[in-house]
Design an enzyme around this catalytic site. Structure first.
Site, PDB file in Angstrom:
ATOM      1  N   ASP A   1      42.526  52.838 -13.793  1.00 28.70           N
ATOM      2  CA  ASP A   1      41.223  53.594 -13.697  1.00 28.70           C
ATOM      3  C   ASP A   1      41.773  54.934 -12.291  1.00 28.70           C
ATOM      4  O   ASP A   1      41.891  55.996 -13.257  1.00 28.70           O
ATOM      5  CB  ASP A   1      40.106  53.243 -13.335  1.00 28.70           C
ATOM      6  CG  ASP A   1      40.303  52.004 -11.445  1.00 28.70           C
ATOM      7  OD1 ASP A   1      41.599  51.929 -11.722  1.00 28.70           O
ATOM      8  OD2 ASP A   1      39.333  51.520 -11.404  1.00 28.70           O
TER       9      ASP A   1
ATOM     10  N   GLU B   1      30.057  51.306 -10.646  1.00 26.36           N
ATOM     11  CA  GLU B   1      30.695  53.216 -11.628  1.00 26.36           C
ATOM     12  C   GLU B   1      29.476  53.244 -12.192  1.00 26.36           C
ATOM     13  O   GLU B   1      29.766  55.043 -12.201  1.00 26.36           O
ATOM     14  CB  GLU B   1      31.873  52.336 -12.519  1.00 26.36           C
ATOM     15  CG  GLU B   1      33.397  52.131 -11.347  1.00 26.36           C
ATOM     16  CD  GLU B   1      33.105  50.489 -10.890  1.00 26.36           C
ATOM     17  OE1 GLU B   1      33.672  51.304 -10.028  1.00 26.36           O
ATOM     18  OE2 GLU B   1      31.638  49.828 -10.961  1.00 26.36           O
TER      19      GLU B   1
END
Length: 858
Positions: free
Chosen positions: A563, A741
Site C-alpha cells: 500500500d 484509512e
C-alpha cells in the site's frame, strides 16, 4: 449424783442429741480423749464408753468453731491496723500541706511588697529620662531646622544629580543588555555548531555525532536560556523600581505628565515584540460528560433520525466528542505506561519496542486536539532522556520509522510554531522563528543512528529488523523485504536530514556531521526499487523484493506489504517541494492501477450501480494475469491519495503515461466501462467512487464497522456473507482493528471538495466505534467480528494508530481547513504531519497565506 448425771445423759441420748458444748469442760474432754482406752476397758461401764465417744465428736466441732472465730478476729484486727496506718499518713500529708500553704502566703506577701517597691522606683527613673530626651530633641530639632533652612538649595541639587546619574546608569545597562541579547540571538546557532563540533571530533564513529550534539550543545543552550530568563526577570524588577522612583520624583519636583512620558519613551526598548504565531487551533477543547457521550453515540436522539440528529450537533461539540474519545483511550493506556500498547480487556501492557510506543505515536495528536497536559507529560518524558533504544529482540525498521521517528519529527515542528510553548526563539535561514528545544529532534536522530545499520546491504534495500541491544540487522526467512516496508521511509529520513540542516547553518559543519547521509540511505533504496519499476508493466511491482539480490515476486496489490509504496510516490514528491518531473512515477503507477486492478461489481441489486474496487493481480501484471476480487481495508487510503494529487495539480485524466495511441484508447474504454463522471478530473472521479465502496464496507455490515478484507461478486454461503449482492465478507476476514484509512480519505476528500456528506459518514463511524469498541475500564478494543449483531467478542489490543491516525483524522475532518493545511504539510503513512521541504516561502508564510485564502472564501 452419779446416778442423776447418768439419767440426764440417758435422756439426752434418747432425744438424739449430741450434747451441749456449754455442759462440757475442755479439760475433762481432753482427759477423756487421753484415757479413752482405760475407760473402754471397764466392762461394767458401757454407758461411760458411749459418753466418751459422743464427747469426742463434740470436741471436734468445738475446735472448728473456735478456729473460725479466731480467723474472723484476726482479719478484723488486720483491717484496724491498716486503717490506723492510713490515718497516720493522711494526718502527716495534711500537716505538710498546712505548713506549705503558710509559707506560700508569706512569700506572696513579700513578692507583692517588693514588686510595688521597684515599680515605683522604675517609674521615677523613666520620668526623669523622658524629660532629658525632650530637652535633647528640642535642641537637635532646632539645629536641624536651621541647617536645612541654610542649605536647602545645595541638598536639592545633590538629589537631582543623584537621580540623573541613576537614570543614565540604567539607560546604559539596558542598552548593553539589549545589544548583548541581539548578539546572542545572531550567534547562538554558530556557538552551538562550534561546541558540538568540538565534541563530535573526539568520536570516531558516526553514531556518536548526535550524542555529543545532544549532551554538550543542548546543555549549553539550556544553560544560556536559564541565564537569559534570570536576566530578563532582573531587568523587569529594575524597570518597575525605576518607574516607581520616577513617579515619586515627579511628584516632588512637580514635573509635568508630558515630560514624564517623554522620559519613559527614551528608556523603552527599541524593538517591538513579534506577534506570536501558532499552527495549532486557538480554541480550548472541552471534554464531554459520559452521559452526553452516550447520547451522541446513539443512532437516534429520541424520535429524531440519525441524519437529522447530525445537524443538531455543532462542529465544536463533535470535536469535543472526539477529544473525549482520545482522552478515554489515553487514560486507559496510562494504566500500563510505559508499555508500548494496551490490552484493554485484560488491563495488561503489551511490549514491542519497549519505548512507550502509544505515547510517542500520539504526542502530535495531543498537540493538535488541544490536550495540553497530555502533550506536556510526553514532552517531559522525552526531555528526561527517554525512551532508550536498547531493547533486545527484533524491531521493525519500517514501524520504528513511521511511528516513532515520525512522531518525534511532527512533535518537533508543531512545538516550534506553537504559541502555547514558551521557549527562547531564534531565526533560521528562511527567516522563521523556532525554539531551541531540540529534545524531540535529538531522539529522532538517535533512532536513525540505531536503524541505519539495516541499509548496509548490496542492493541498498534495507533489512526488515534491527536488534537495538546488539546493533545487528536481520532479514526475514526468505531474505526478502516487503515493498512497502522497504520504501515507506523517504518522508521521515529526508525530513530528519532537512530539519538538522536548518538548525545548523554552517555548510562545513553540515558535511562534518554527515547530516546528508540520512537522506542518502533511503534515496539509495528507492533508486533500486525504481530500477525494478522501470521494467515493470506501468511500474506495478509485487509485494516482495530481494535484499541481497535485486528481484521481485508475489502479488501486485495495494493491501498489506504494497500500500504505502504507491502512497509515498506522491507524498515524497510533494514533500520535496514538487520538483519538475518528479510526479511521473506516481502518474504512471496510477495509470497501471486503473487499467489492471480497478473493476466494478456485477452482482449488485437492481436500480443500483455496482461498487468500484481495487483487486489483486499476479506478477507480472498483464491483461491475462490471474485476478482476485478482494480488497483489504488498507486500500481505502487510495481515495485520499487520488484527491491529494488532484489538489496538487496532477491526475486530470488517466492514460497520460501511455506510450501509444492504442494504449490511450484502452484507457478511454476503461473510463466508459467504469462509468466515471467525465465532468471532473478522472483521478477525483475515481476517488469518489472508491470512497463510496469504502463507506459501504462500514454501513452494510450489521455493526456499521469495517471488516479487515472485503470480497466482491462472491456466492453467498455459510462461510461468506454478502450484503447488497456484491459486497461479501468471510468469517475469517470479519475482524475489525480500528483502522484509519477510510477516515483519512474522508478527511482529504472533504478538504478538496467541501462536500458535507463526507463529514456525516465519518460521524457515523465515530458513533459505532464509541458504541461497540469502548471498554468500560478504559481504552478501545478491536472486534472479533463485524457480522455479529448484537456485538459479540471484543479482541486484541488498542493499536497505537487508533490514537495517532484514526482519531486525529476524525478531529481534523471536523476542523477548519487552516488547521494543518494540506498545501503546507504532508502526512506520513502513520498520520504525522511533516512540513513541506524546499518551499519558496517559509512555513509561517505558507500557513498565513492559506488562512487569508480561507477568509476570502468565507
Amino acid at each position: 449424783e452419779e446416778e442423776e448425771e447418768e439419767e440426764e445423759e440417758e435422756e439426752d441420748t434418747e432425744r438424739g442429741g449430741t450434747g451441749n458444748f456449754s455442759n462440757l469442760d475442755l479439760n475433762t474432754l481432753a482427759f477423756l480423749e487421753e484415757n479413752a482406752e482405760v475407760v473402754e476397758r471397764g466392762a461394767g461401764h458401757r454407758k461411760s464408753l458411749l459418753r466418751s465417744s459422743s464427747s469426742f465428736s463434740l470436741l471436734s466441732r468445738r475446735r472448728q468453731y473456735q478456729h473460725h472465730q479466731y480467723q474472723q478476729y484476726h482479719h478484723h484486727h488486720q483491717q484496724q491496723q491498716q486503717h490506723h496506718q492510713y490515718q497516720q499518713v493522711f494526718n502527716q500529708h495534711k500537716l505538710l500541706i498546712r505548713q506549705n500553704t503558710e509559707k506560700t502566703n508569706v512569700l506572696a506577701t513579700d513578692y507583692d511588697y517588693y514588686r510595688d517597691y521597684y515599680r515605683d522606683d522604675a517609674n521615677d527613673d523613666d520620668d526623669e529620662k523622658e524629660e532629658e530626651d525632650d530637652e535633647e530633641n528640642k535642641y537637635l530639632g532646632g539645629k536641624m531646622q536651621r541647617f536645612l533652612k541654610n542649605n536647602a538649595g545645595q541638598l536639592l541639587q545633590k538629589k537631582r544629580r543623584r537621580r540623573k546619574r541613576d537614570v543614565l546608569l540604567f539607560a546604559f545597562v539596558f542598552t548593553a543588555v539589549a545589544f548583548l541579547g541581539n548578539v546572542y540571538k545572531t550567534t547562538r546557532i554558530l556557538s552551538l555548531t562550534a561546541t558540538s563540533s568540538a565534541a563530535s571530533s573526539a568520536s570516531a564513529s558516526a553514531s556518536s555525532h548526535f550524542s555529543s550534539f545532544s549532551s554538550s550543545s543542548s546543555s549549553a543552550i539550556f544553560t544560556r536560556e536559564k541565564n537569559n530568563s534570570v536576566a530578563a526577570d532582573d531587568e523587569r524588577v529594575e524597570d518597575e523600581e525605576e518607574e516607581q522612583e520616577e513617579q515619586e520624583e515627579q511628584e516632588q519636583k512637580g514635573v509635568s505628565k508630558e515630560d514624564g512620558e517623554t522620559k519613559q519613551e527614551r528608556i523603552e526598548p527599541a524593538h517591538e515584540k513579534k506577534e506570536k504565531f501558532s499552527l495549532l487551533p486557538t480554541e480550548r477543547i472541552t471534554l464531554l460528560s459520559p452521559q452526553r457521550m452516550v447520547e451522541l453515540s446513539e443512532r437516534k436522539n429520541g424520535d429524531v433520525d440519525v441524519n437529522d440528529a447530525y445537524n443538531f450537533v455543532s462542529l465544536a461539540e463533535k470535536r469535543s466528542a472526539i477529544a473525549t474519545t482520545l482522552k478515554w483511550a489515553y487514560d486507559g493506556y496510562m494504566k500500563v505506561f510505559p508499555a508500548d500498547e494496551l490490552d484493554p480487556l485484560s488491563g495488561h501492557g503489551l511490549e514491542w519496542f519497549h519505548v512507550a510506543l502509544t505515547a510517542i505515536d500520539a504526542v502530535d495528536t495531543f498537540a493538535l486536539v488541544g490536550l495540553d497536559k497530555e502533550f506536556e507529560f510526553v514532552k517531559e518524558f522525552v526531555k528526561s532522556g527517554k525512551p532508550i533504544f536498547t531493547s533486545a529482540g527484533r524491531s521493525s525498521v519500517f514501524e520504528s520509522t513511521i511511528r516513532i521517528m515520525g512522531g518525534f519529527l511532527a512533535a518537533h515542528h508543531l512545538e516550534q510554531k506553537s504559541s502555547k510553548i514558551e521557549a527562547t526563539t531564534t531565526t533560521d535561514n528562511k527567516g522563521e522563528d523556532f525554539t531551541t528545544n531540540f529534545y524531540f529532534l535529538e531522539k529522532a536522530q538517535e533512532l536513525a543512528d540505531k536503524l541505519k545499520v539495516a541499509f548496509n546491504t548490496p542492493t541498498g534495500i534495507p533489512r526488515t529488523d534491527v536488534d537495538f541491544s546488539t546493533g545487528k540487522s536481520h532479514d526475514d526467512e526468505k531474505g526478502t523485504n516487503g515493498l512497502a516496508q522497504a520504501t515507506t521511509l523517504t518522508l521521515e529520513w529526508e525530513c530528519l536530514e532537512a530539519t538538522l540542516t536548518e538548525v545548523v547553518l554552517d555548510e562545513t559543519e553540515k558535511r562534518k556531521r554527515g547530516f546528508t547521509k540520512y537522506g542518502d540511505y533511503v534515496r539509495r533504496a528507492n533508486e533500486a526499487v525504481h530500477k525494478l519499476a522501470s521494467g515493470a508493466d506501468y511500474g506495478l511491482l509485487p509485494d516482495k523484493i530481494g535484499v541481497e539480490h535485486l528481484n521481485a515476486h508475489g502479488m501486485v496489490k495495494l493491501g498489506a506489504n504494497g500500500d504505502s509504496y504507491y502512497e509515498y510516490l506522491l507524498k515524497s514528491w510533494i514533500h520535496r517541494g514538487k520538483p519538475k518531473g518528479g510526479e511521473k512515477e506516481y502518474v504512471r503507477a496510477m495509470d497501471g492501477i486503473f487499467l489492471r486492478l480497478v473493476q466494478r461489481t456485477q452482482n449488485h441489486l437492481q436500480n443500483t450501480s455496482g461498487l468500484i474496487y481495487v483487486g489483486e493481480m499476479a506478477y507480472p501484471s498483464s491483461r491475462g494475469s490471474r485476478f482476485e476480487k478482494k480488497m483489504d481495508h488498507l486500500v481505502c487510503f487510495l481515495p485520499g491519495i487520488l484527491a491529494l494529487g488532484h489538489l496538487h495539480g496532477v491526475g486530470k485524466e488517466f492514460g497520460s503515461s501511455a506510450a501509444s495511441e492504442e494504449e490511450k484508447e484502452e484507457f478511454r474504454a476503461k473510463v466508459d466501462l467504469l462509468r466515471l463522471d467525465k465532468n471532473e478530473s478522472s483521478h477525483l472521479a475515481l476517488a469518489k467512487e472508491l470512497m463510496r465502496t469504502c463507506v459501504a464496507m462500514y454501513e452494510r455490515t450489521p455493526l456499521g464497522l469495517h471488516p479487515e478484507i472485503a470480497k466482491f461478486d462472491q456466492d453467498g454461503n455459510n462461510v461468506v456473507k454478502c450484503f447488497g449482492g456484491d459486497l461479501c465478507v468471510s468469517a475469517n476476514d470479519a475482524h475489525s482493528i480500528l483502522r484509519p484509512e477510510t477516515v483519512e480519505s474522508l478527511f482529504v476528500l472533504h478538504r478538496v471538495t467541501k462536500d458535507e456528506s463526507f463529514r456525516r459518514q465519518g460521524w457515523r463511524m465515530w458513533q459505532n466505534w464509541e458504541r461497540y469498541s469502548r471498554v468500560d475500564t478504559g481504552g478501545y478494543a478491536s472486534l472479533a467480528s463485524v457480522l455479529e449483531n448484537p456485538p459479540g467478542r471484543k479482541k486484541g489490543k488498542q493499536e497505537s494508530f487508533f490514537l495517532s491516525e484514526t482519531l486525529k483524522y476524525l478531529f481534523l475532518l471536523f476542523s477548519d481547513d487552516i488547521v494543518v493545511p494540506l498545501e503546507c504539510f504532508v502526512f506520513n503513512t502513520e498520520g504525522h504531519p511533516l512540513p513541506i521541504m524546499h518551499r519558496q516561502k517559509s512555513l509561517r508564510e505558507c500557513v498565513e497565506r492559506e488562512r487569508e485564502r480561507e477568509k476570502e472564501r468565507e
